[in-house]
Design a protein around this motif. Structure first.
Motif, short mmCIF file in Angstrom:
data_model
loop_
_atom_site.label_atom_id
_atom_site.label_comp_id
_atom_site.label_asym_id
_atom_site.label_seq_id
_atom_site.Cartn_x
_atom_site.Cartn_y
_atom_site.Cartn_z
N PRO A 144 -50.33 -2.92 -64.96
CA PRO A 144 -49.15 -3.35 -66.13
C PRO A 144 -49.42 -4.69 -66.73
O PRO A 144 -49.49 -4.86 -68.04
CB PRO A 144 -47.89 -3.42 -65.53
CG PRO A 144 -48.02 -2.38 -64.56
CD PRO A 144 -49.26 -2.55 -64.23
N ALA A 157 -43.42 -0.90 -63.34
CA ALA A 157 -44.24 0.47 -63.36
C ALA A 157 -43.05 1.36 -63.04
O ALA A 157 -43.03 2.56 -63.68
CB ALA A 157 -45.33 0.30 -62.40
N ARG A 171 -43.81 4.34 -65.33
CA ARG A 171 -45.18 4.46 -65.31
C ARG A 171 -45.57 4.96 -63.87
O ARG A 171 -46.63 5.57 -63.51
CB ARG A 171 -45.81 3.06 -65.27
CG ARG A 171 -45.84 2.58 -66.59
CD ARG A 171 -46.31 0.94 -66.58
NE ARG A 171 -47.48 0.82 -66.16
CZ ARG A 171 -48.59 0.93 -67.09
NH1 ARG A 171 -48.50 0.72 -68.33
NH2 ARG A 171 -49.96 0.79 -66.63
#
Length: 677
Positions: A236, A275, A280
């Motif tokens: 990220p 995340a 994610r």
């Protein structure tokens, strides 16, 4: 807003260069000796070699002044001494540095002196406002390797070669991506020949002309970015450099990083948390996010912790026990936690641990408020499911949700503490509560009688009794069997009409127990309304009871009582099925007869009925219509002819029937004429 520069601000500047040695030439800042010494050292050339044409950047903090220095250094070949440099430094207050989204407004202020006019460097500078981030980085490979080196090895110095794609833009973007607290402590230099660190102030990132030069710098414990530096957890961070704040990473870092004391070491765990929070990584990897939170310190990382909690709350029914406990702990400690999250957590606590939910109701922590609210809004099915799981919580829950007491399903739960549940029951709900207890089929009759008395039981049985299997009422009817007075009150009030209850009352009392006014009898009125099944034996007993009452002296409507019962009683006696208890009621009303008449119960019954009409001078028309069976009516009339008083009564009956339009009454008038002739 906190993440953008809302307006322009002022900062200080200095110019260092050659003047009988490298020194401060001019500036607008007033600094302590320590900070001035730091600037003097770091504004000098960063080692030998040919400097880039546009110079190089150095960024570092001045701790005592609470300012951050962004300096550009150029070669000064016009000076008489070889190796001289010009360094223009801009000093930004830490608070203003925190508001910057882009370094561009600062970098555009850095300019190389082109004449002997140094007055422009003696005034404060105005930094223009900006709301946009720096442009994106295009070299993904270099960005990934540098990010991995800087944050994957947070205690080590990072040294990288310009020839490998690591350049000034990448370093500046990396710096501006950081949260304010890390940004103001980060030290970098985009061109160095020697290690610029001191024993107390290490440089985080230093760029050199070529990678081959790094070994000659003899920097202990240095890390050189390479493919081995790549870290999936930091993806990220890299992606944000390529497309700044596309997913909100920088806002997340600004909110979370300022609470953490970990410096560069906090970036990797924050990236894992980001995340997870932004979807994610799947919910199944929550353990990694929680481990990251614990790594940076759960107590200090308030914003990061809240972010995890908010993500967990989105799928709260699917999270594990450890995750649920994290959400609950947040709700216990944070009064400002979003109410919907706290209520979701409360609902899930009820689903998994009803006893813990119930215990929390009596605490004064913020979670108890959410639990109270959830309890008030939870549907009946969810509440009953939790009580089935842990019946011991029922009293605490029912005390706050009295509506549950009207649910039959509650009372059918095995192991229910019925007495505890009823402890706080409101009297106004008594009949409804008892009705639900009856419908449940569970045996709570004695408990209900002790709690409420007989009246709610009577009302409840009257309400639901006709719709239930008789076996469901057995224990409830038995519980009322010794409450004759209260049954009598219900009878007198006109609220008793369920046949099994009338039977109980009849067996529990005696025919003359209730006095009535002229023309009205509560028993008769109740029987007119009566519904509900009873056996033939009990029906015969009830008819005997009514007739015995009619033969007594307490009823105000004896003729009507006899009309409703004589024929049925006579038939039961004739067929030999009158129960002993029923005959016992009638026997007490019978006059003495000669021993040879005692065996004929039907004859004795007809005699006593005829005598009551004669003795009380009951309405003649009532006698004429006493029974439908013509044979029985004639036998009753014959019983009257056995005395002169009876014959006189029959004549009155005949006279009252004269002119009647009723075929039955005309036939009975003719029958009387025949008997009296």
């Amino acid at each position: 807003m906190a993440d953008e520069l809302a307006s322009a601000f002022r900062c200080q500047q200095t110019l260092h260069g050659y003047g009988e040695g490298h020194r401060l030439l001019v500036g607008s800042a007033s600094l302590s000796a320590r900070d001035a010494r730091t600037m003097l050292v770091l504004s000098d050339a960063a080692g030998g070699g040919i400097l880039p044409g546009n110079g190089y950047l150095t960024g570092y903090p001045l701790i005592e002044a609470a300012k951050y220095v962004i300096a550009r250094t150029w070669s000064a070949p016009e000076m008489p001494r070889p190796g001289c440099v010009w360094t223009h430094s801009v000093l930004v207050d830490f608070s203003d540095l925190a508001a910057l989204r882009s370094a561009s407004p600062i970098l555009t202020l850095l300019r190389r002196p082109i004449s002997n006019d140094r007055d422009p460097y003696s005034q404060d500078l105005l930094v223009a406002s900006s709301t946009s981030s720096d442009p994106s980085i295009s070299n993904a490979q270099a960005a990934g390797e540098l990010v991995g080196a800087v944050y994957g090895h947070p205690t080590r110095k990072v040294v990288a070669g310009l020839d490998a794609g690591y350049d000034e833009d990448l370093v500046v973007h990396l710096w501006m991506q950081q949260w304010p607290k890390l940004r103001r402590s980060f030290r970098f230099c985009t061109f160095a020949s020697n290690d610029r660190s001191t024993s107390s102030e290490a440089f985080d990132v230093q760029l050199v002309s070529t990678t081959a030069r790094i070994p000659r710098m003899r920097i202990l414990d240095a890390i050189v970015p390479s493919r081995e530096s790549l870290d999936p957890d930091l993806a990220p961070i890299v992606e944000d450099l390529l497309e700044p704040d596309a997913e909100g990473l920088r806002r997340f870092l600004r909110g979370s990083g300022g609470e953490i004391a970990g410096g560069r070491a906090a970036m990797c765990p924050l990236a894992r948390i980001f995340a997870f929070v932004y979807g994610r990584s799947p919910l199944s990897q929550v353990s990694g996010a929680i481990a990251a939170l614990e790594q940076i310190g759960s107590l200090q990382a308030v914003t990061a912790r809240k972010s995890i909690v908010e993500r967990l709350a989105q799928d709260i029914e699917s999270i594990d026990e450890r995750s649920l406990e994290l959400v609950l702990n947040e709700a216990r400690s944070d009064e400002d936690l979003d109410r919907s999250i706290a209520e979701k957590a409360s609902g899930e606590l009820w689903r998994r641990q009803p006893s813990a939910f119930a215990r929390a109701l009596s605490t004064k922590e913020p979670l108890s408020n959410a639990i109270e609210a959830k309890l008030a809004s939870m549907d009946e099915g969810a509440l009953l499911s939790g009580i089935e799981q842990e019946p011991a919580v029922a009293p605490e829950i029912a005390r706050r949700r009295q509506d549950l007491l009207r649910s039959p399903k509650l009372w059918s739960i095995p192991g229910l503490d019925g007495e505890g549940v009823l402890a706080s029951a409101a009297g106004v709900l008594a009949a409804d509560i008892v009705a639900s207890m009856i419908v449940s089929g569970a045996d709570h009759a004695d408990l209900a009688v002790r709690k409420f008395g007989a009246s709610p039981l009577i009302e409840a049985i009257e309400k639901v009794g006709p719709t239930l299997e008789p076996t469901k009422l057995d224990t409830w009817l038995r519980a009322l069997s010794n409450r004759g007075d209260e049954l009598s009150q219900a009878l007198s009030a006109g609220t008793l009409s369920f046949m099994p209850l009338l039977l109980i009352l009849a067996r529990a009392t005696y025919p003359d127990a209730a006095r009535s006014g002229a023309g009205i009898d509560p028993w008769l009125e109740a029987f007119k309304r009566a519904r509900g099944p009873v056996s033939r034996e009990n029906e015969d007993y009830l008819n005997a009871f009514l007739l015995a009452r009619a033969l007594g002296w307490q009823s105000g409507a004896p003729a009507a009582l006899m009309k409703s019962s004589v024929e049925a009683v006579h038939r039961a006696l004739a067929e030999g099925r009158m129960p002993a208890a029923g005959w016992g009621l009638l026997y007490q009303r019978l006059p003495w007869v000669a021993p040879w008449h005692e065996w004929d119960r039907c004859w004795r019954l007809r005699q006593v009925v005829a005598e009551r009409f004669i003795e009380r001078d009951l309405d003649a028309v009532d006698f004429a219509n006493l029974v439908d069976d013509p044979v029985l009516w004639r036998e009753l009339a014959v019983s009257m002819t056995r005395s002169s008083r009876g014959e006189r009564y029959l004549r009155r009956v005949r006279d009252r029937l004269k002119g009647s339009s009723s075929e039955i009454e005309r036939r009975r008038m003719a029958e009387i004429e025949h008997l009296l002739s």
